[in-house]
Design an enzyme around this catalytic site. Structure first.
Site, PDB file in Angstrom:
ATOM      1  N   TYR A  28       0.788  -1.227   0.000  1.00  0.00           N
ATOM      2  CA  TYR A  28       0.000   0.000   0.000  1.00  0.00           C
ATOM      3  C   TYR A  28       0.829   1.291   0.000  1.00  0.00           C
ATOM      4  CZ  TYR A  28      -3.563  -3.417   1.258  1.00  0.00           C
ATOM      5  OH  TYR A  28      -4.397  -4.510   1.253  1.00  0.00           O
ATOM      6  N   HIS A 105      -7.075   1.175  -6.785  1.00  0.00           N
ATOM      7  CA  HIS A 105      -6.488   0.414  -5.674  1.00  0.00           C
ATOM      8  C   HIS A 105      -4.993   0.678  -5.658  1.00  0.00           C
ATOM      9  CE1 HIS A 105     -10.266  -1.597  -5.179  1.00  0.00           C
ATOM     10  NE2 HIS A 105     -10.297  -1.758  -6.493  1.00  0.00           N
TER      11      HIS A 105
HETATM   12  C1  DQA Z   1      -7.228  -1.965  -1.650  1.00  0.00           C
HETATM   13  C2  DQA Z   1      -7.250  -3.431  -2.071  1.00  0.00           C
HETATM   14  C3  DQA Z   1      -8.286  -4.209  -1.290  1.00  0.00           C
HETATM   15  O1  DQA Z   1      -8.271  -5.577  -1.700  1.00  0.00           O
HETATM   16  C4  DQA Z   1      -7.989  -4.142   0.184  1.00  0.00           C
HETATM   17  O2  DQA Z   1      -8.971  -4.845   0.915  1.00  0.00           O
HETATM   18  C5  DQA Z   1      -7.811  -2.761   0.679  1.00  0.00           C
HETATM   19  C6  DQA Z   1      -7.089  -1.789  -0.143  1.00  0.00           C
HETATM   20  C7  DQA Z   1      -6.049  -1.210  -2.313  1.00  0.00           C
HETATM   21  O3  DQA Z   1      -6.092   0.008  -2.340  1.00  0.00           O
HETATM   22  O4  DQA Z   1      -5.096  -1.844  -2.738  1.00  0.00           O
HETATM   23  O5  DQA Z   1      -8.194  -2.432   1.796  1.00  0.00           O
HETATM   24  O6  DQA Z   1      -8.428  -1.357  -2.085  1.00  0.00           O
END
Ligand code: DQA
Length: 155
Positions: A28, A105
């Site tokens: 992330y 994402h």
């Molecule tokens: C997310 C990807 C999702 O699978 C995950 O549950 C998240 C963050 C991302 O930004 O990569 O909480 O949305």
């Protein structure tokens, strides 16, 4: 040089995204949510747009925010977190909002666990960006601007 378009972008983050900075930086990135929002705000301004931000860990609050967007925003940039993969009520609320939307994402959801590969909102979004970390938001804003320009030219 930025060209003023005045487009209003609503940036919505869902469940657990307020915990950025504590979550796995390999997936992330290292920015906190306020830092990410600050970056997005500046990048939107450079593109002649404005960004407004919403976050909730409560699905009902997220849904109700979508309900209230009519006349408040020109387009949506959505990262619903894990809700992406199963929250059909958010999909329906997005349909009600009826605004151009881009799904984003931070992590590469197509190349992680199988359950992250499906998105209940993808069919209502004109594009999806994933796996580009915080930089993906800059790309997303540019795509939103292009899409809004295209729709304005078609209207
Ligand atoms: C997310 C990807 C999702 O699978 C995950 O549950 C998240 C963050 C991302 O930004 O990569 O909480 O949305």
């Amino acid at each position: 040089m930025s060209i003023a378009t005045g487009y209003r972008i609503e940036v919505m983050h869902g469940v657990n995204l307020d915990q950025l900075g504590r979550r796995d930086p390999l997936q992330y990135g290292a920015l906190t949510l306020p830092e990410l929002e600050g970056q997005v705000e500046r990048q939107a301004r450079e593109l002649g747009m404005s960004a407004r931000f919403f976050h909730s860990n409560h699905e009902g609050a997220f849904v109700e925010h979508l309900h209230g967007l009519q006349g408040q925003a020109d387009a949506l940039l959505l990262n619903p977190g894990a809700w992406t993969h199963y929250a059909w009520a958010i999909r329906d609320a997005l349909e009600i909002a009826a605004l151009p939307a881009l799904e984003i994402h931070l992590s590469d959801v197509q190349n992680r666990e199988r359950w992250r590969r499906s998105s209940v909102i993808a069919e209502l979004c004109f594009a999806t960006i994933s796996g580009r970390g915080p930089d993906g938001y800059r790309d997303a804003l540019a795509m939103l601007r292009e899409e809004l320009d295209r729709r304005a030219a078609d209207a």
